[in-house]
Design a protein around this motif. Structure first.
Motif, PDB file in Angstrom:
ATOM      1  N   PRO A  33       0.803  -1.223   0.000  1.00 39.65           N
ATOM      2  CA  PRO A  33       0.000   0.000   0.000  1.00 39.65           C
ATOM      3  C   PRO A  33       0.835   1.271   0.000  1.00 39.65           C
ATOM      4  CG  PRO A  33      -0.726  -1.460   1.732  1.00 39.65           C
ATOM      5  CD  PRO A  33       0.545  -2.038   1.160  1.00 39.65           C
ATOM      6  N   THR A  34       2.063   1.175   0.380  1.00 42.04           N
ATOM      7  CA  THR A  34       2.851   2.393   0.416  1.00 42.04           C
ATOM      8  C   THR A  34       3.876   2.417  -0.694  1.00 42.04           C
ATOM      9  OG1 THR A  34       4.349   1.309   1.884  1.00 42.04           O
ATOM     10  CG2 THR A  34       2.631   2.641   2.866  1.00 42.04           C
ATOM     11  N   SER A  35       3.800   1.487  -1.570  1.00 45.31           N
ATOM     12  CA  SER A  35       4.765   1.480  -2.649  1.00 45.31           C
ATOM     13  C   SER A  35       4.067   1.597  -3.980  1.00 45.31           C
ATOM     14  CB  SER A  35       5.548   0.170  -2.647  1.00 45.31           C
ATOM     15  OG  SER A  35       6.193   0.028  -3.885  1.00 45.31           O
ATOM     16  N   ALA A 251       1.055  -0.326  10.871  1.00 48.68           N
ATOM     17  CA  ALA A 251       2.165   0.626  11.006  1.00 48.68           C
ATOM     18  C   ALA A 251       3.196   0.417   9.901  1.00 48.68           C
ATOM     19  CB  ALA A 251       2.823   0.437  12.366  1.00 48.68           C
ATOM     20  N   HIS A 252       3.617   1.515   9.313  1.00 46.81           N
ATOM     21  CA  HIS A 252       4.589   1.458   8.229  1.00 46.81           C
ATOM     22  C   HIS A 252       5.214   2.839   8.053  1.00 46.81           C
ATOM     23  CE1 HIS A 252       1.037   3.214   6.433  1.00 46.81           C
ATOM     24  NE2 HIS A 252       1.827   3.748   5.517  1.00 46.81           N
ATOM     25  N   THR A 253       6.297   2.890   7.327  1.00 48.08           N
ATOM     26  CA  THR A 253       6.785   4.173   6.836  1.00 48.08           C
ATOM     27  C   THR A 253       6.486   4.220   5.349  1.00 48.08           C
ATOM     28  OG1 THR A 253       8.960   3.200   6.448  1.00 48.08           O
ATOM     29  CG2 THR A 253       8.660   4.390   8.522  1.00 48.08           C
ATOM     30  N   ASP A 254       6.321   5.403   4.795  1.00 53.93           N
ATOM     31  CA  ASP A 254       6.201   5.520   3.347  1.00 53.93           C
ATOM     32  C   ASP A 254       7.611   5.446   2.775  1.00 53.93           C
ATOM     33  OD1 ASP A 254       3.514   5.746   3.722  1.00 53.93           O
ATOM     34  OD2 ASP A 254       3.389   7.884   3.304  1.00 53.93           O
ATOM     35  N   SER A 255       7.727   4.885   1.590  1.00 55.51           N
ATOM     36  CA  SER A 255       9.077   4.607   1.099  1.00 55.51           C
ATOM     37  C   SER A 255       9.683   5.739   0.266  1.00 55.51           C
ATOM     38  CB  SER A 255       9.069   3.317   0.276  1.00 55.51           C
ATOM     39  OG  SER A 255       8.144   3.433  -0.783  1.00 55.51           O
ATOM     40  N   LEU A 309       6.919   6.386  11.359  1.00 57.57           N
ATOM     41  CA  LEU A 309       5.971   5.274  11.353  1.00 57.57           C
ATOM     42  C   LEU A 309       4.575   5.841  11.557  1.00 57.57           C
ATOM     43  CD1 LEU A 309       7.774   2.562  13.478  1.00 57.57           C
ATOM     44  CD2 LEU A 309       6.749   2.174  11.246  1.00 57.57           C
ATOM     45  N   HIS A 310       3.660   5.369  10.772  1.00 54.92           N
ATOM     46  CA  HIS A 310       2.279   5.818  10.927  1.00 54.92           C
ATOM     47  C   HIS A 310       1.337   4.665  10.623  1.00 54.92           C
ATOM     48  CE1 HIS A 310       3.526   6.683   6.777  1.00 54.92           C
ATOM     49  NE2 HIS A 310       2.267   6.546   6.412  1.00 54.92           N
ATOM     50  N   ARG A 311       0.105   4.832  11.030  1.00 46.78           N
ATOM     51  CA  ARG A 311      -0.892   3.782  10.811  1.00 46.78           C
ATOM     52  C   ARG A 311      -2.268   4.438  10.814  1.00 46.78           C
ATOM     53  NH1 ARG A 311      -1.265   0.656  16.697  1.00 46.78           N
ATOM     54  NH2 ARG A 311      -2.364   2.334  17.778  1.00 46.78           N
ATOM     55  N   TYR A 325      -1.153  11.256  -1.423  1.00 48.39           N
ATOM     56  CA  TYR A 325      -0.497  11.576  -2.692  1.00 48.39           C
ATOM     57  C   TYR A 325       0.999  11.453  -2.443  1.00 48.39           C
ATOM     58  CZ  TYR A 325       0.496  14.100  -7.034  1.00 48.39           C
ATOM     59  OH  TYR A 325       0.930  14.453  -8.298  1.00 48.39           O
ATOM     60  N   PHE A 326       1.604  10.439  -3.049  1.00 49.38           N
ATOM     61  CA  PHE A 326       3.011  10.111  -2.776  1.00 49.38           C
ATOM     62  C   PHE A 326       3.919  10.741  -3.826  1.00 49.38           C
ATOM     63  CE2 PHE A 326       0.329   6.702  -1.316  1.00 49.38           C
ATOM     64  CZ  PHE A 326       0.842   6.349  -0.081  1.00 49.38           C
ATOM     65  N   LEU A 327       4.976  11.376  -3.373  1.00 48.79           N
ATOM     66  CA  LEU A 327       5.969  11.919  -4.305  1.00 48.79           C
ATOM     67  C   LEU A 327       7.303  11.225  -4.066  1.00 48.79           C
ATOM     68  CD1 LEU A 327       4.858  15.589  -3.934  1.00 48.79           C
ATOM     69  CD2 LEU A 327       5.047  14.410  -6.129  1.00 48.79           C
TER      70      LEU A 327
HETATM   71 FE   LIG Z   1       1.537   5.699   4.595  1.00 45.85          FE
END
Ligand SMILES: [Fe+2]
Ligand SMILES: O=C(O)CCC(=O)C(=O)O
Length: 387
Positions: A33-35, A251-255, A309-311, A325-327
């Protein structure tokens, strides 16, 4: 695999050294989900795995997580003590905004962004169109939906979509094969959201460069800005009969570099505040966007800005929609610490250069462990001395 011969690096990188404080990872990081690189929107798979949240009277074992609420502060949004999520106001002027962004990115890895100048109508329309999509009958909306991440032992209390803005029209023809008015309304709302977020991303990059005392390095900033890639998530967290047992997004970090999150007024996003570790809920602030620093920005700033880290948690009363919106950099771009990023007393690069796909391979391998992928690209002092 990426062709190294076409790989470029943002900066040469000599080192900044200081032991990287490893973030205590409470949970695993999601591979997909974060990639933007691992989005699976296989229609048949999505339909086959569709779970009808609306009909659920209880949280089934397949969605039941344990140990979710082990921290002191899991409760309501905190607004007026040390755990109040920082706010950066772009109307305060360049210098003040840069100062506030630097403090927030260093201490938290995330903040609420206000005064950003994005037309509220664009945000409202994007949100309304996402809500319309989620309200469609399951067989229709599932045709372009993301498949649930199978790497996790349990499923999350969420459904959603992952797409690159350029692909929105192809992607959502699967939901609206007749390409009628609903389809056009949806696509143009997403395209306007994309244009607004991209331009805001470019402006925030300038603020970050100022925050890092790199405002003079126009060439590097331009190189990053002109090659930014983007991905949109539409996330829907349905109301849940037993929110203590379920998680919206683990919980994850965005990459990538950084993420803007548009969230409906219903709060649900939590940031991990460190030492002592505790989850802090970001208040649902109308008009604000949440900014989250990702791993590759952590690398670019030599660990000065902190990928957080967020969730997402769920609640009993209301559905919640979020639109991250990922940059990030293009796939063939090597990301390395910026040589002059005022590295918190470091004088050496503590990370080696990686492309986003290379980094994702490392992250995916570590999935399910408590080791942060950042530690795997951390350069030891000896190694950096040799190079
Ligand atoms: Fe995220
Ligand atoms: O729903 C949210 O607020 C967070 C979403 C998120 O972190 C993500 O999609 O990576």
């Amino acid at each position: 695999m990426c062709d190294m011969s076409t790989t470029t690096t943002y900066t040469s990188h000599t080192a900044c050294a200081e032991e990287f404080m490893q973030i205590k990872t409470l949970s695993t990081m999601p591979p997909s989900p974060t990639s933007p690189l691992a989005a699976d929107t296989n229609a048949a798979a999505a339909s086959a795995t569709y779970f009808d949240f609306r009909a659920a009277q209880r949280v089934p074992e397949s969605h039941a997580w344990t140990g979710l609420h082990e921290h002191e502060k899991d409760a309501a949004p905190v607004v007026n003590d040390d755990d109040a999520v920082p706010v950066v106001d772009m109307r305060d002027g360049d210098a003040a905004a840069a100062d506030a962004a630097a403090r927030a990115a260093e201490e938290w890895g995330g903040f609420l962004l206000v005064g950003h100048g994005v037309d509220g109508e664009v945000l409202e329309r994007a949100e309304a169109q996402a809500a319309r999509l989620f309200a469609l009958p399951a067989p229709e909306k599932a045709r372009a939906a993301r498949t649930p991440a199978t790497a996790y032992p349990k499923r999350m209390w969420a459904e959603g979509y992952t797409f690159t803005p350029a692909a929105v029209r192809d992607e959502f023809r699967r939901v609206w094969p007749d390409a009628g008015d609903d389809y056009h309304r949806f696509c143009s709302a997403m395209e306007d959201y994309d244009a607004a977020m991209r331009s805001l991303g470019e402006r925030l990059l300038a603020v970050f460069f100022k925050a890092l005392d790199l405002a003079g390095d126009g060439e590097t900033e331009r190189k990053i800005r002109d090659t930014l890639t983007s991905t949109i998530h539409l996330n829907m967290y349905p109301k849940c009969p037993d929110p203590e047992r379920a998680v919206g997004l683990a919980a994850h970090t965005d990459s990538g570099f950084f993420t803007f999150i548009l969230q409906s007024p219903v709060p649900g996003l939590q940031l991990l505040r460190r030492r002592p570790d505790r989850w802090v809920t970001v208040p649902g602030t109308p008009g604000a966007l949440i900014v989250v620093v990702g791993d590759l920005f952590h690398v670019l700033t030599n660990g000065r800005f902190h990928s957080v880290l967020h969730r997402a948690i769920v609640n009993r009363e209301s559905d919640r929609i979020s639109m991250p919106y990922f940059l990030g950099p293009p796939a063939n771009m090597k990301v390395a610490p910026l040589m002059s990023a005022g590295c918190l007393g470091r004088n050496k690069a503590v990370y080696r250069a990686v492309t986003w796909p290379e980094y994702m391979v490392i992250r995916d391998k570590l999935f399910g462990t408590s080791v942060s992928a950042l530690t795997m690209i951390h350069v030891t002092e000896e190694a950096s001395e040799e190079s």
